[in-house]
Design a protein around this motif. Structure first.
Motif, PDB file in Angstrom:
ATOM      1  N   PHE A  58       0.825  -1.206   0.000  1.00 10.65           N
ATOM      2  CA  PHE A  58       0.000   0.000   0.000  1.00 10.65           C
ATOM      3  C   PHE A  58       0.861   1.258   0.000  1.00 10.65           C
ATOM      4  N   VAL A  59       0.320   2.297  -0.580  1.00 12.69           N
ATOM      5  CA  VAL A  59       0.944   3.603  -0.476  1.00 12.69           C
ATOM      6  C   VAL A  59      -0.055   4.466   0.305  1.00 12.69           C
ATOM      7  N   ALA A  60       0.472   5.266   1.215  1.00 12.50           N
ATOM      8  CA  ALA A  60      -0.414   6.077   2.050  1.00 12.50           C
ATOM      9  C   ALA A  60      -0.662   7.424   1.386  1.00 12.50           C
ATOM     10  N   LEU A  61      -1.907   7.852   1.422  1.00 15.71           N
ATOM     11  CA  LEU A  61      -2.234   9.205   0.973  1.00 15.71           C
ATOM     12  C   LEU A  61      -2.395  10.050   2.218  1.00 15.71           C
ATOM     13  N   VAL A  62      -1.591  11.066   2.334  1.00 20.72           N
ATOM     14  CA  VAL A  62      -1.602  11.922   3.507  1.00 20.72           C
ATOM     15  C   VAL A  62      -2.164  13.267   3.085  1.00 20.72           C
ATOM     16  N   GLU A  63      -3.307  13.608   3.649  1.00 17.53           N
ATOM     17  CA  GLU A  63      -3.927  14.879   3.266  1.00 17.53           C
ATOM     18  C   GLU A  63      -3.250  16.027   3.994  1.00 17.53           C
ATOM     19  N   ILE A  64      -2.887  17.045   3.251  1.00 14.15           N
ATOM     20  CA  ILE A  64      -2.247  18.212   3.849  1.00 14.15           C
ATOM     21  C   ILE A  64      -3.006  19.480   3.475  1.00 14.15           C
ATOM     22  N   ASP A  65      -2.814  20.483   4.296  1.00 16.23           N
ATOM     23  CA  ASP A  65      -3.414  21.783   4.007  1.00 16.23           C
ATOM     24  C   ASP A  65      -2.354  22.646   3.330  1.00 16.23           C
ATOM     25  N   PRO A  66      -2.515  22.883   2.032  1.00 15.36           N
ATOM     26  CA  PRO A  66      -1.474  23.619   1.310  1.00 15.36           C
ATOM     27  C   PRO A  66      -1.264  25.029   1.845  1.00 15.36           C
ATOM     28  N   ALA A  67      -2.332  25.636   2.371  1.00 18.98           N
ATOM     29  CA  ALA A  67      -2.220  27.006   2.868  1.00 18.98           C
ATOM     30  C   ALA A  67      -1.326  27.076   4.103  1.00 18.98           C
ATOM     31  N   LYS A  68      -1.341  26.004   4.898  1.00 19.46           N
ATOM     32  CA  LYS A  68      -0.559  26.012   6.129  1.00 19.46           C
ATOM     33  C   LYS A  68       0.781  25.305   5.971  1.00 19.46           C
ATOM     34  N   SER A  69       0.955  24.638   4.844  1.00 20.16           N
ATOM     35  CA  SER A  69       2.214  23.946   4.598  1.00 20.16           C
ATOM     36  C   SER A  69       3.192  24.915   3.949  1.00 20.16           C
ATOM     37  N   GLY A  70       4.455  24.736   4.256  1.00 19.12           N
ATOM     38  CA  GLY A  70       5.471  25.552   3.596  1.00 19.12           C
ATOM     39  C   GLY A  70       5.446  25.243   2.116  1.00 19.12           C
TER      40      GLY A  70
END
Ligand SMILES: [Zn+2]
Length: 136
Positions: A58-70
């Motif tokens: 399996f590959v994990a999909l990690v949801e991120i918030d682009p606005a808060k991510s560098g």
């Protein structure tokens, strides 16, 4: 001030779920000086649960918030230490992920960072494809 020792327990941060975990390895100061904290984080890894899923294909999909991510310069991929995890996670089989993203998933790649809403969309899409497979 925390007490220092010449031994330290190695810890890593799971790149998928962001939790710290023990590697069960000991780090020892080469010169046996009391220079180390009780725990030392040496980098990124996979916790046992996520390693199992990784080994199972399996590959994990990690949801991120682009606005808060560098945001990386010139569209390079985001660095794990810069991402802001929303907490949403999904695991997809590599072959399915490759089809859905329409890119080959590198063999050693444990996870991909995705934008909000992507996981829900993918779950709908992969569910549809499983339904088709069942029908045949
Ligand atoms: Zn994990």
């Amino acid at each position: 001030m925390t007490e220092k020792s010449y031994v330290s327990m190695e810890r890593r941060i799971c790149i998928v779920c962001g939790t710290e975990y023990d590697t069960n390895a000991l780090l020892i100061d080469k010169h046996l000086r009391a220079s180390l904290d009780r725990y030392t984080i040496t980098g990124w890894g996979l916790c046992s649960k996520d390693e199992q899923l990784f080994n199972a294909g399996f590959v994990a999909l990690v949801e991120i918030d682009p606005a808060k991510s560098g945001s990386p310069p010139d569209g390079a991929s985001v660095k794990p230490e810069q991402v802001y995890r929303t907490g949403a996670l999904a695991h997809l089989r590599r072959d399915i992920a490759a089809k859905v993203f329409n890119v080959p998933i590198r063999q050693g790649l444990p996870c991909v960072f995705v934008e909000p809403g992507m996981i829900r969309k993918l779950q709908a899409a992969t569910h549809a494809s499983t339904d088709r497979a069942d029908a045949t």
